[in-house]
Design a protein around this motif. Structure first.
Motif, PDB file in Angstrom:
ATOM      1  N   GLN A 106      -7.692   3.458   1.033  1.00 31.80           N
ATOM      2  CA  GLN A 106      -6.231   3.463   0.986  1.00 31.80           C
ATOM      3  C   GLN A 106      -5.734   3.983  -0.365  1.00 31.80           C
ATOM      4  O   GLN A 106      -4.814   4.804  -0.428  1.00 31.80           O
ATOM      5  CB  GLN A 106      -5.688   2.050   1.242  1.00 31.80           C
ATOM      6  N   ASP A 150      -1.228  -0.615  -3.293  1.00 39.52           N
ATOM      7  CA  ASP A 150      -2.047  -1.397  -2.356  1.00 39.52           C
ATOM      8  C   ASP A 150      -2.491  -2.692  -3.031  1.00 39.52           C
ATOM      9  O   ASP A 150      -3.619  -3.149  -2.855  1.00 39.52           O
ATOM     10  CB  ASP A 150      -3.271  -0.588  -1.896  1.00 39.52           C
ATOM     11  N   SER A 195      -2.757  -2.459   2.964  1.00 46.13           N
ATOM     12  CA  SER A 195      -2.356  -1.101   3.377  1.00 46.13           C
ATOM     13  C   SER A 195      -0.943  -1.067   3.940  1.00 46.13           C
ATOM     14  O   SER A 195      -0.683  -0.410   4.954  1.00 46.13           O
ATOM     15  CB  SER A 195      -3.352  -0.531   4.403  1.00 46.13           C
ATOM     16  N   VAL A 196      -0.019  -1.769   3.289  1.00 46.49           N
ATOM     17  CA  VAL A 196       1.350  -1.835   3.804  1.00 46.49           C
ATOM     18  C   VAL A 196       2.145  -0.575   3.501  1.00 46.49           C
ATOM     19  O   VAL A 196       3.160  -0.298   4.144  1.00 46.49           O
ATOM     20  CB  VAL A 196       2.093  -3.074   3.253  1.00 46.49           C
ATOM     21  N   SER A 229       2.413   3.167   3.936  1.00 46.88           N
ATOM     22  CA  SER A 229       1.819   4.166   4.827  1.00 46.88           C
ATOM     23  C   SER A 229       2.009   5.592   4.331  1.00 46.88           C
ATOM     24  O   SER A 229       1.287   6.502   4.749  1.00 46.88           O
ATOM     25  CB  SER A 229       2.394   4.032   6.237  1.00 46.88           C
ATOM     26  N   ASP A 230       2.992   5.805   3.439  1.00 44.66           N
ATOM     27  CA  ASP A 230       3.251   7.161   2.958  1.00 44.66           C
ATOM     28  C   ASP A 230       4.017   7.088   1.641  1.00 44.66           C
ATOM     29  O   ASP A 230       4.656   6.074   1.327  1.00 44.66           O
ATOM     30  CB  ASP A 230       4.052   7.960   3.983  1.00 44.66           C
ATOM     31  N   THR A 260       7.032   4.599   1.913  1.00 47.77           N
ATOM     32  CA  THR A 260       7.269   4.200   3.299  1.00 47.77           C
ATOM     33  C   THR A 260       6.355   3.026   3.615  1.00 47.77           C
ATOM     34  O   THR A 260       5.133   3.117   3.402  1.00 47.77           O
ATOM     35  CB  THR A 260       6.971   5.364   4.259  1.00 47.77           C
ATOM     36  N   THR A 261       6.918   1.930   4.098  1.00 46.65           N
ATOM     37  CA  THR A 261       6.138   0.704   4.303  1.00 46.65           C
ATOM     38  C   THR A 261       6.191   0.237   5.743  1.00 46.65           C
ATOM     39  O   THR A 261       7.168   0.487   6.461  1.00 46.65           O
ATOM     40  CB  THR A 261       6.638  -0.419   3.383  1.00 46.65           C
ATOM     41  N   SER A 262       5.141  -0.471   6.151  1.00 44.19           N
ATOM     42  CA  SER A 262       5.066  -1.010   7.512  1.00 44.19           C
ATOM     43  C   SER A 262       5.463  -2.481   7.559  1.00 44.19           C
ATOM     44  O   SER A 262       5.675  -3.036   8.630  1.00 44.19           O
ATOM     45  CB  SER A 262       3.632  -0.851   8.053  1.00 44.19           C
ATOM     46  N   SER A 263       5.516  -3.125   6.400  1.00 44.68           N
ATOM     47  CA  SER A 263       5.932  -4.529   6.325  1.00 44.68           C
ATOM     48  C   SER A 263       6.383  -4.806   4.895  1.00 44.68           C
ATOM     49  O   SER A 263       6.571  -3.877   4.100  1.00 44.68           O
ATOM     50  CB  SER A 263       4.770  -5.457   6.732  1.00 44.68           C
ATOM     51  N   ASP A 264       6.547  -6.064   4.573  1.00 39.86           N
ATOM     52  CA  ASP A 264       7.022  -6.440   3.242  1.00 39.86           C
ATOM     53  C   ASP A 264       6.118  -5.877   2.152  1.00 39.86           C
ATOM     54  O   ASP A 264       4.913  -6.136   2.134  1.00 39.86           O
ATOM     55  CB  ASP A 264       7.082  -7.970   3.135  1.00 39.86           C
ATOM     56  N   GLN A 301      11.787   1.774  -2.067  1.00 41.65           N
ATOM     57  CA  GLN A 301      11.321   1.751  -0.680  1.00 41.65           C
ATOM     58  C   GLN A 301      12.106   2.760   0.132  1.00 41.65           C
ATOM     59  O   GLN A 301      13.338   2.812   0.041  1.00 41.65           O
ATOM     60  CB  GLN A 301      11.483   0.350  -0.086  1.00 41.65           C
TER      61      GLN A 301
END
Length: 551
Positions: free
Chosen positions: A381, A493, A498-499, A501-502, A517-521, A548
């Motif tokens: 990651q 990280d 791995s929250v 993503s980009d 870019t995040t998938s969660s907190d 964010q």
């Protein structure tokens, strides 16, 4: 464990990064339990030395070396004129093989393959020696032909040296033994030319050198003999686009060590061993003027090669001069490693490409990472994020793509210092990388990787630090830049989940905005990344804002 990967990459091709589908497929997820690994041993019975290498091979074709042993038996000594092995040589050979077999058994080696080359191949009583070994030790010896010897040397060297795939760049391999010299030219795809010549160091010393110091006529006749036998082969080699020279065997190593001492190195074996033509020229002439006692006092001289070094240096110099090679790199891998890799390929066809994968760089990095128990998910990651940052910040850091490759390896290895301790693990990572026997890299490339990893946390690089001071001046700015990139990627990280993503960087005249870019907190990741803003500004001369995406 030493992993061989089915990823075809080279130093000049596009970097296969840890986030790419190719490497993800090659690494795979956690594998199910495997059957017990095979422990394999290869014995190389040469004219001067008998070598043993022992390795553990998994069903997937992965291997790690368990141990190496060598005994300077000098099996061919005293037998070149009459083409016979002396009784003393046979007894010494049996004793060494008996000891090696016991060593292999103590390591749990279940497959042992022994091959014999020039001395046994040419001796009229070579068959008797082979039979005695079989009767007394229950060990079968394969007396291999010169062509097969050359092929196996090529297989071994190809595993350790990046030979490339271009037809316009061929590598010349010279394996100078006691009885014969094997010359192989080719690239990672195959052999273009190979030859075996009866010009081994011990053979020439025994047949030509009588006086001490050698008489000028003896040296003259020996060199004329070398030219007569070698030049027809060199004519064929000169028709090929040879761009790189590699020397294997103990004689070449000993010469490289003596050259290293002559150029002022404190301990040449700690560095990459090289033979420079100008230095070899001086060494060759120096050795021929010395008595045997004087040669023994030359720094780096191996006492058991004190006679063979005179013809070996003459032959290597002739080869380098006629093939227009300024440098010969020494390679530890040769016949015995070729025997092992050939065994893997022959017994598990599906893993042949993996076992003989020509580029050692990524394979060597992954070997070190796995030996040190790296956190695979986090390392990959961090590498994925760091390489995206590298690409997007390229307009302001202006580093070329070769540094992107080194950054990816530093990312994979940045936390391996945890193997030693958590405290100061960044310093331990430097030590492990620097001394991890990475293959396919120059000394300075290893220093760059080790320094990037070392500065992923705590203090910034300083000239007062041993590690940073060990870098050539041209690499210091790239290391400072890439260390900041690794710090940011590592921070993004921080939770190891791995929250992020980009990432996307907007570059202005005075500032850079990093959008995650995040998938969660990702509060912790963003907070940690912001802590590196001051260091970023110092190296990139721009303020850094971390936000964010979508805010």
């Amino acid at each position: 464990m030493h992993r061989q990967r089915e990823v075809n990459e080279s130093k000049t091709s596009a970097v296969v990064t840890p986030s790419s589908p190719e490497l993800v497929r090659a690494l795979g997820d956690s594998a199910p339990a495997h059957p017990r690994a095979t422990k394999f041993g290869a014995i190389d019975i040469g004219t001067n030395s008998i070598h043993l290498v022992m390795a553990e091979i998994s069903p997937q074709g992965d291997f790690k070396v368990l141990g190496r042993e060598k005994d300077m038996v000098q099996l061919g000594k005293g037998g070149f004129d009459e083409h016979r092995l002396t009784e003393r040589a046979i007894e010494d050979g049996l004793q060494a093989l008996r000891r090696f077999k016991k060593m292999a058994e103590s390591q749990g080696v279940t497959k042992l393959r022994a091959v014999a080359t020039s001395a046994v191949r040419e001796a009229r009583n070579g068959g008797e020696f082979v039979q005695r070994v079989r009767d007394e030790l229950d060990l079968r010896i394969s007396v291999i032909a010169a062509e097969e010897e050359a092929r196996l040397i090529y297989v071994g060297v190809r595993h350790a040296i990046d030979m490339g795939n271009s037809r316009d760049r061929q590598t010349l391999i010279c394996d100078i033994g006691g009885g014969s010299v094997e010359l192989i030219a080719g690239n990672a795809q195959g052999i273009a030319e190979k030859a075996s010549v009866k010009l081994g160091g011990s053979r020439l010393a025994e047949l030509f050198i009588r006086a001490d110091p050698p008489a000028s006529t003896e040296v003259k006749h020996m060199r004329r003999h070398i030219r007569t036998k070698l030049d027809p082969i060199i004519q064929r080699l000169r028709a090929l686009p040879i761009r790189q020279g590699v020397a294997t065997s103990g004689s070449a190593k000993n010469i490289a060590i003596m050259c290293g001492y002559a150029r002022g190195e404190v301990n040449p074996e700690e560095n990459r061993l090289r033979i420079y033509r100008s230095e070899l020229h001086a060494l060759r002439d120096q050795l021929t003027r010395m008595t045997r006692e004087e040669r023994l006092r030359v720094p780096g001289m191996d006492a058991k090669r004190v006679d063979a070094c005179i013809p070996a240096s003459a032959l290597l110099f002739r080869l380098m001069k006629r093939c227009n090679l300024e440098i010969l790199e020494h390679c530890e891998f040769a016949l015995r490693e070729g025997v092992m890799i050939d065994y893997i390929a022959g017994h598990r066809q599906k893993i042949e490409a993996r076992a003989t994968w020509p580029n050692p760089r990524s394979r060597s990095v992954m070997h070190l990472a796995e030996r040190c128990g790296f956190r695979k998910r986090h390392a990959e990651q961090v590498a994925a994020l760091a390489l995206k940052l590298f690409d997007q910040l390229q307009p302001i850091h202006e580093l070329d793509a070769s540094y992107k490759e080194l950054l990816s390896y530093a990312c994979l290895l940045h936390d391996i210092g945890h193997l030693i301790s958590h405290d100061s693990h960044h310093k331990h990572s430097y030590y492990l990388i620097r001394n991890g026997s990475l293959k396919g890299f120059s000394d300075q490339e290893i220093e760059v990787i080790a320094n990037i990893a070392r500065y992923h946390r705590k203090e910034r690089p300083k000239k007062s630090h041993y590690s940073f001071n060990n870098l050539d001046a041209e690499y210091r700015r790239p290391v400072r830049i890439l260390a900041v990139v690794l710090r940011l990627a590592d921070a993004l990280d921080r939770t190891n989940f791995s929250v992020v993503s980009d990432v996307k960087c907007d570059i202005g005249q005075r500032a850079v905005t990093l959008w995650a870019t995040t998938s969660s907190d990702a509060e912790i990741e963003l907070w940690c990344a912001k802590r590196h803003a001051a260091l970023f500004e110092r190296e990139f001369d721009r303020r850094l804002t971390v936000s964010q995406a979508g805010e």
